[in-house]
Design an enzyme around this catalytic site. Structure first.
Site, PDB file in Angstrom:
ATOM      1  CG  HIS A   1      -5.476  72.201  44.879  1.00 43.23           C
ATOM      2  ND1 HIS A   1      -4.800  71.608  45.596  1.00 43.23           N
ATOM      3  CD2 HIS A   1      -4.612  72.411  43.822  1.00 43.23           C
ATOM      4  CE1 HIS A   1      -3.320  71.543  45.439  1.00 43.23           C
ATOM      5  NE2 HIS A   1      -2.950  71.901  43.842  1.00 43.23           N
TER       6      HIS A   1
ATOM      7  CB  CYS B   1      -6.785  68.630  48.300  1.00 40.86           C
ATOM      8  SG  CYS B   1      -6.966  70.248  50.052  1.00 40.86           S
ATOM      9  CD  GLU B   2      -1.356  65.518  52.598  1.00 39.39           C
ATOM     10  OE1 GLU B   2      -0.837  64.717  52.489  1.00 39.39           O
ATOM     11  OE2 GLU B   2      -0.411  66.307  53.672  1.00 39.39           O
ATOM     12  CG  HIS B   3      -4.563  70.506  53.293  1.00 45.77           C
ATOM     13  ND1 HIS B   3      -3.249  71.307  53.001  1.00 45.77           N
ATOM     14  CD2 HIS B   3      -3.323  69.863  54.716  1.00 45.77           C
ATOM     15  CE1 HIS B   3      -2.403  70.946  53.264  1.00 45.77           C
ATOM     16  NE2 HIS B   3      -2.143  69.908  54.055  1.00 45.77           N
ATOM     17  CG  HIS B   4      -9.692  71.545  52.716  1.00 43.09           C
ATOM     18  ND1 HIS B   4      -8.103  71.720  52.268  1.00 43.09           N
ATOM     19  CD2 HIS B   4     -10.310  72.407  53.338  1.00 43.09           C
ATOM     20  CE1 HIS B   4      -8.209  72.972  52.302  1.00 43.09           C
ATOM     21  NE2 HIS B   4      -9.463  73.135  53.370  1.00 43.09           N
TER      22      HIS B   4
ATOM     23  CB  CYS C   1      -9.210  72.908  49.564  1.00 39.83           C
ATOM     24  SG  CYS C   1      -7.701  73.480  48.261  1.00 39.83           S
TER      25      CYS C   1
ATOM     26  CD  GLN D   1      -0.420  71.246  42.058  1.00 42.66           C
ATOM     27  OE1 GLN D   1      -0.804  71.352  41.852  1.00 42.66           O
ATOM     28  NE2 GLN D   1       0.276  71.765  40.760  1.00 42.66           N
TER      29      GLN D   1
HETATM   30  N1  LIG Z   1       0.849  74.003  50.005  1.00 32.53           N
HETATM   31  C1  LIG Z   1      -0.293  73.154  49.680  1.00 32.53           C
HETATM   32  N2  LIG Z   1      -1.236  73.983  50.099  1.00 32.53           N
HETATM   33  C2  LIG Z   1      -2.010  73.303  50.011  1.00 32.53           C
HETATM   34  C3  LIG Z   1      -2.378  72.389  48.746  1.00 32.53           C
HETATM   35  N3  LIG Z   1      -3.623  71.731  48.425  1.00 32.53           N
HETATM   36  C4  LIG Z   1      -4.274  72.330  49.966  1.00 32.53           C
HETATM   37  N4  LIG Z   1      -3.526  73.280  50.160  1.00 32.53           N
HETATM   38  C5  LIG Z   1      -3.688  74.686  51.158  1.00 32.53           C
HETATM   39  O1  LIG Z   1      -3.814  73.961  52.753  1.00 32.53           O
HETATM   40  C6  LIG Z   1      -4.031  74.514  53.324  1.00 32.53           C
HETATM   41  C7  LIG Z   1      -4.661  74.052  53.942  1.00 32.53           C
HETATM   42  O2  LIG Z   1      -4.717  75.935  55.385  1.00 32.53           O
HETATM   43  P1  LIG Z   1      -5.653  75.819  56.851  1.00 32.53           P
HETATM   44  O3  LIG Z   1      -5.583  77.246  57.556  1.00 32.53           O
HETATM   45  O4  LIG Z   1      -5.301  74.841  57.580  1.00 32.53           O
HETATM   46  O5  LIG Z   1      -7.005  75.376  56.391  1.00 32.53           O
HETATM   47  P2  LIG Z   1      -8.561  75.940  55.880  1.00 32.53           P
HETATM   48  O6  LIG Z   1      -9.291  77.180  56.976  1.00 32.53           O
HETATM   49  O7  LIG Z   1      -9.527  75.661  55.651  1.00 32.53           O
HETATM   50  O8  LIG Z   1      -7.762  77.225  55.130  1.00 32.53           O
HETATM   51  P3  LIG Z   1      -8.953  78.400  53.859  1.00 32.53           P
HETATM   52  O9  LIG Z   1      -8.596  76.881  52.216  1.00 32.53           O
HETATM   53  O10 LIG Z   1      -7.934  78.993  53.103  1.00 32.53           O
HETATM   54  O11 LIG Z   1     -10.057  78.867  54.134  1.00 32.53           O
HETATM   55  C8  LIG Z   1      -4.830  75.909  52.673  1.00 32.53           C
HETATM   56  O12 LIG Z   1      -4.316  76.999  52.366  1.00 32.53           O
HETATM   57  C9  LIG Z   1      -4.613  75.186  51.299  1.00 32.53           C
HETATM   58  O13 LIG Z   1      -5.406  76.218  50.096  1.00 32.53           O
HETATM   59  C10 LIG Z   1      -1.107  71.576  48.610  1.00 32.53           C
HETATM   60  O14 LIG Z   1      -1.180  70.676  47.501  1.00 32.53           O
HETATM   61  N5  LIG Z   1       0.175  71.949  48.124  1.00 32.53           N
HETATM   62 ZN   LIG Z   2      -7.140  71.096  50.160  1.00 33.85          ZN
END
Ligand SMILES: Nc1nc2c(ncn2[C@@H]2O[C@H](COP(=O)(O)OP(=O)(O)OP(=O)(O)O)[C@@H](O)[C@H]2O)c(=O)[nH]1
Ligand SMILES: [Zn+2]
Length: 221
Positions: free
Chosen positions: A178, A109-112, A180, A150
């Site tokens: 995921h 996952c590119e966010h975490h 995360c 995804q």
């Molecule tokens: N649309 C989408 N979202 C993703 C994917 N992988 C991770 N995410 C979401 O990316 C979002 C990033 O949100 P942020 O609020 O910036 O991050 P955060 O504070 O760590 O969020 P939480 O996971 O709710 O604690 C999260 O809601 C993740 O679940 C993906 O493949 N597609």
């Molecule tokens: Zn993530």
């Protein structure tokens, strides 16, 4: 700048939503240099967290992480690793859809930078060309081995198959967990994410239904 990169990104490249954001100078350094730089960064992270990096078991960790990033987890960022998608003429005139089910997906996952683990199901209807079965798995693997969301992964797989086969009639469904979502944050271990991309004939109700019905088959071997 290598030739594959020019081919992959094109001149005057403008990133679209279906592409990963890649810096234009990303290929100006070698993999060895990338590994050396990442190793130093990982050392820094672990040191900051308070780990003793002289410990026998930890000593090699920064290098191991760097190699895993460059050579495995994110190898799909390098156009040189794009699989050659061998296609053949459909000499046997197979006219139905072909579905490659349950392709294992290990992505990040590119966010975490946490794992995405799931299954991809890819289908196409030949318009004269057929593709080697394993090439479908390789296409999935190539695009999975990047920092991803995804939705983009699903679209990239369909696009690459469409280009290889010269037809719009390609579909992909991915069902993935995921970490995360499962292991941190909301910590919902049960939920998974389904994404789908339907090209050409797969937008027709009956064709889409047929594809989705094949995914329900529980064939025992
Ligand atoms: N649309 C989408 N979202 C993703 C994917 N992988 C991770 N995410 C979401 O990316 C979002 C990033 O949100 P942020 O609020 O910036 O991050 P955060 O504070 O760590 O969020 P939480 O996971 O709710 O604690 C999260 O809601 C993740 O679940 C993906 O493949 N597609
Ligand atoms: Zn993530």
């Amino acid at each position: 700048m290598n030739d594959e990169r020019i081919e992959d990104l094109g001149e005057n490249h403008v990133a679209t939503s279906a592409e990963n954001p890649v810096r234009p100078d990303a290929f100006d350094i070698s993999n060895e240099e990338k590994i050396a730089k990442i190793e130093e960064s990982v050392k820094d992270i672990l040191y900051t967290l308070g780990m003793d990096l002289t410990d026998d078991s930890m000593q090699g960790t920064p290098k191991r992480v760097a190699k895993a990033f460059v050579n495995e987890m994110f190898m799909g960022l390098d156009p040189k690793n794009k699989p050659k998608a061998s296609t053949f003429d459909n000499n046997y005139n197979y006219g139905e859809m072909l579905v490659e089910k349950n392709i294992v997906v290990y992505s990040t996952c590119e966010h975490h930078l946490l794992p995405i683990i799931g299954r991809a199901h890819v289908a196409y209807i030949s318009d004269g060309k057929v593709i080697g079965l394993s090439k479908m798995n390789r296409i999935v693997e190539y695009f999975a081995k990047r920092p991803q969301v995804q939705e983009r992964l699903t679209m990239q797989i369909v696009q690459a198959m469409q280009e290889a086969l010269g037809t719009d009639d390609v579909a992909c469904v991915i069902d993935a967990k995921h970490l995360c979502v499962n292991s941190r944050g909301i910590k919902d271990i049960e939920s998974s994410t389904v994404t789908a991309e339907f090209g050409g004939k797969f937008n027709e109700k009956e064709t889409k239904r047929e594809f989705l019905d094949y995914l329900k088959m529980d064939t025992k071997f």
